[in-house]
Design an enzyme around this catalytic site. Structure first.
Site, PDB file in Angstrom:
ATOM      1  N   CYS A  33       0.842  -1.191   0.000  1.00 46.94           N
ATOM      2  CA  CYS A  33       0.000   0.000   0.000  1.00 46.94           C
ATOM      3  C   CYS A  33       0.880   1.246   0.000  1.00 46.94           C
ATOM      4  O   CYS A  33       1.915   1.303   0.653  1.00 46.94           O
ATOM      5  CB  CYS A  33      -0.876  -0.034   1.249  1.00 46.94           C
TER       6      CYS A  33
ATOM      7  N   CYS B 258       0.963   4.179   4.382  1.00 47.52           N
ATOM      8  CA  CYS B 258       1.964   4.289   5.449  1.00 47.52           C
ATOM      9  C   CYS B 258       3.323   3.923   4.891  1.00 47.52           C
ATOM     10  O   CYS B 258       3.482   2.840   4.355  1.00 47.52           O
ATOM     11  CB  CYS B 258       1.703   3.278   6.546  1.00 47.52           C
TER      12      CYS B 258
ATOM     13  N   CYS C 253      -7.769  -0.712   7.496  1.00 50.76           N
ATOM     14  CA  CYS C 253      -6.631   0.210   7.591  1.00 50.76           C
ATOM     15  C   CYS C 253      -6.483   0.669   9.034  1.00 50.76           C
ATOM     16  O   CYS C 253      -7.427   1.204   9.625  1.00 50.76           O
ATOM     17  CB  CYS C 253      -6.832   1.409   6.671  1.00 50.76           C
TER      18      CYS C 253
ATOM     19  N   GLN D  19      -8.542  19.231   8.820  1.00 44.56           N
ATOM     20  CA  GLN D  19      -7.374  18.461   9.255  1.00 44.56           C
ATOM     21  C   GLN D  19      -7.794  17.029   9.577  1.00 44.56           C
ATOM     22  O   GLN D  19      -8.832  16.814  10.193  1.00 44.56           O
ATOM     23  CB  GLN D  19      -6.761  19.103  10.495  1.00 44.56           C
TER      24      GLN D  19
ATOM     25  N   TYR E 181      -5.369  31.245   3.842  1.00 39.86           N
ATOM     26  CA  TYR E 181      -5.544  29.814   3.543  1.00 39.86           C
ATOM     27  C   TYR E 181      -6.354  29.188   4.684  1.00 39.86           C
ATOM     28  O   TYR E 181      -5.926  28.230   5.309  1.00 39.86           O
ATOM     29  CB  TYR E 181      -4.199  29.100   3.412  1.00 39.86           C
TER      30      TYR E 181
ATOM     31  N   GLU F  82      -9.838  32.188   1.712  1.00 41.67           N
ATOM     32  CA  GLU F  82      -9.781  30.793   1.264  1.00 41.67           C
ATOM     33  C   GLU F  82     -10.244  30.716  -0.194  1.00 41.67           C
ATOM     34  O   GLU F  82     -11.174  31.390  -0.608  1.00 41.67           O
ATOM     35  CB  GLU F  82     -10.682  29.958   2.187  1.00 41.67           C
TER      36      GLU F  82
ATOM     37  N   CYS G 236       2.874  22.503   6.177  1.00 41.47           N
ATOM     38  CA  CYS G 236       2.907  21.041   6.028  1.00 41.47           C
ATOM     39  C   CYS G 236       4.100  20.626   5.175  1.00 41.47           C
ATOM     40  O   CYS G 236       4.220  19.466   4.801  1.00 41.47           O
ATOM     41  CB  CYS G 236       1.602  20.541   5.424  1.00 41.47           C
TER      42      CYS G 236
END
Ligand code: SAH
Length: 491
Positions: free
Chosen positions: A112, A115, A196, A319, A348, A369, A445
């Site tokens: 996958c 992760c 998952c 989030q 944002y 936004e 991020c």
């Protein structure tokens, strides 16, 4: 989760941060000879990890990417591809396993693309992420290491089942069953995934109902090759504090056969509040269609973080890790250091999550936004929380802020930015510098673009980096979120 980047792009980015100096020197050190031939074997010590979770090792100045290895492994590898300053090699044998290596609990971990760090002890994941941010701030940001005051990264007590959102592609297995899963790394092959371990337990219940329903009525999943078939993806969201569930089927059409039956089956799942369709008839990799057709309930659910209530639509950004979000927003709020009366811009802003956190302490908050649905949610959220000191603007931050500053003389005591991975637009940074707020709180991020923007703010901008704190929003994945406080030094 779907990977949109090619391996080369990811490798290039890793090089820019991790091994920038090796690019020029590798070839010259080897006297123009190739670093290795295809199929050559050698031993390698894994020193770092790339953004897509491959191990990185160096040999005579040349950088090698090796999948399925972790920091600290000593491995035997075989070269699969040689490029100018870096290459790819396959793991042949682990000679000495890293002391940070753990056995991965998910059976699909290798296949996958979701992760990438399951093989790495969680403490080491945290250390590596914090180091990545520090490296970016010093190398790209040009901030001397001894000036960076960094508190320890926020980790999770239980780094599993933290995601409040999951997006499952729907397709067919080789033997013709309709399946849901995740895309394999860098491909659109669906890896069937039982349960998952990052997602909520309800995901499986919802998918089971949908897959059984599709089989029963002979409704075909979408086929990317032919552009035929109806069901493309299933989006599931859960409000962690409200317990509310949302299911949205992304379909290649405008209507869904026997939808009444599907709705009554899904509504039996405790917490199910919102069922909708997202219309996506384009032959594209973009998952969600822009139009949402409600099937049952409102086309949104509610959730709350630290007492602030939020409405979440299928298309809005929210989030994915609510436990960590509270720590992240709490840090942003404390860095903003509001005393009351300030004008704060939240750029944002998504559905106004940070804006409403700030509005409890500020004089007024202005949010900007780009996604119209998110702005609609942001306004509804302000109403839901009876907050009258917030105003939201729909549009690009780099257009709205310059316009409001130039044409309406808008001011800012504090500016908060939380841009997507590409960071802030230069026109936006220029306006921020002109508006000269006392403090800028940067939520990021992506450490590389954060550092690039910090360099501008700390250089010509006249700001100084005061505080940095990382927050692990994505345990088992490479991404890391960072909050930075910049204070104005010149007036
Ligand atoms: N602060 C919010 C959202 C952060 S994600 C939260 O914590 O929930 C980044 C957001 O920026 C997304 O909602 C995205 O739609 C928005 N965005 C992307 N490019 C933009 C731009 N040029 N101007 C304004 N918003 C933008």
């Amino acid at each position: 989760m779907a990977k949109t980047e090619s391996g080369n792009a990811a490798a290039g980015r890793a090089l820019s941060g991790v091994a920038a100096d090796s690019r020029e020197t590798a070839a010259s050190r080897r006297g123009g000879k190739p670093a290795a031939q295809k199929n050559e074997e050698f031993n390698l010590t894994i020193e770092d990890m790339s953004d897509d979770g491959s191990g990185i090792g160096r040999r005579t100045g040349f950088v090698w990417f090796v999948k399925d290895t972790v920091v600290g492994d000593v491995v035997r590898v075989r070269v699969t591809k040689v490029l100018k300053s870096y290459g790819y090699a396959r793991l042949m044998k682990i000679i000495t396993p890293s002391r940070h290596r753990v056995s991965e609990p998910c059976p699909a971990a290798h296949e996958c693309g979701g992760c990438t760090l399951q093989m790495l002890d969680y403490r080491e994941q945290l250390r590596m992420k914090q180091e990545k941010v520090l490296n970016a701030l010093t190398r790209i940001g040009g901030i001397p290491a001894d000036e960076i005051k960094m508190k320890p990264i926020f980790g999770m007590d239980n780094p599993w089942r933290y995601r409040n959102k999951a997006l499952f592609p729907i397709g067919k297995s080789r033997d013709g069953r309709i399946i849901a899963g995740f895309y394999a790394a860098r491909s659109h092959r669906i890896v069937e995934c039982g349960d998952c371990l990052l997602g909520v337990r309800e995901n499986q219940k919802i998918l089971r109902v949908i897959l059984d329903f599709l089989e029963e009525y002979g409704i075909e999943p979408y086929d990317e090759e032919t552009g035929k078939g109806l069901v493309r993806h299933v989006l599931i969201r859960k409000g962690f504090s409200s317990g509310e569930l949302l299911a949205c089927l992304v379909i290649n059409g405008r209507s869904f056969p026997h939808s009444g039956d599907l709705v009554s089956r899904l509504m039996l799942i405790p917490g199910m509040k919102s069922i909708s369709l997202s219309v996506n008839t384009a032959r594209t990799n973009v998952v969600m269609g822009k139009e949402i057709l409600p099937l049952a309930g409102e086309p949104y659910i509610e959730d709350s973080i630290a007492g602030v209530r939020y409405r979440i639509s299928p298309l809005s950004f929210y989030q994915v890790n609510p436990v960590q979000t509270e720590k992240l927003y709490g840090t942003a709020l404390s860095y903003a250091d509001l005393k009351g009366g300030e004008t704060v811009w939240d750029l944002y802003c998504g559905i106004g999550t940070i804006s409403l956190f700030l509005a409890r302490k500020a004089g007024k908050v202005r949010g900007v936004e780009i996604v119209p649905d998110a702005v609609r949610d942001a306004r509804a959220n302000a109403e839901l929380n009876h907050m009258e000191n917030v105003e939201f603007f729909a549009g690009k931050a780099e257009e709205v802020l310059p316009r409001e500053y130039r044409e309406h003389g808008e001011k800012a005591d504090v500016i908060v930015v939380d841009p997507p991975r590409k960071g802030c637009d230069r026109a936006l940074l220029d306006t921020m510098i002109r508006m000269a707020p006392k403090r800028i709180v940067y939520v990021s991020c992506n450490p590389s673009t954060l550092a690039r923007d910090i360099r501008i703010l700390a250089g010509e901008g006249g700001y100084r980096l005061k505080k940095v704190r990382c927050c692990d929003m994505f345990p088992m994945g490479m991404h890391v979120e960072t909050v930075v406080l910049m204070s104005r030094v010149r007036d």
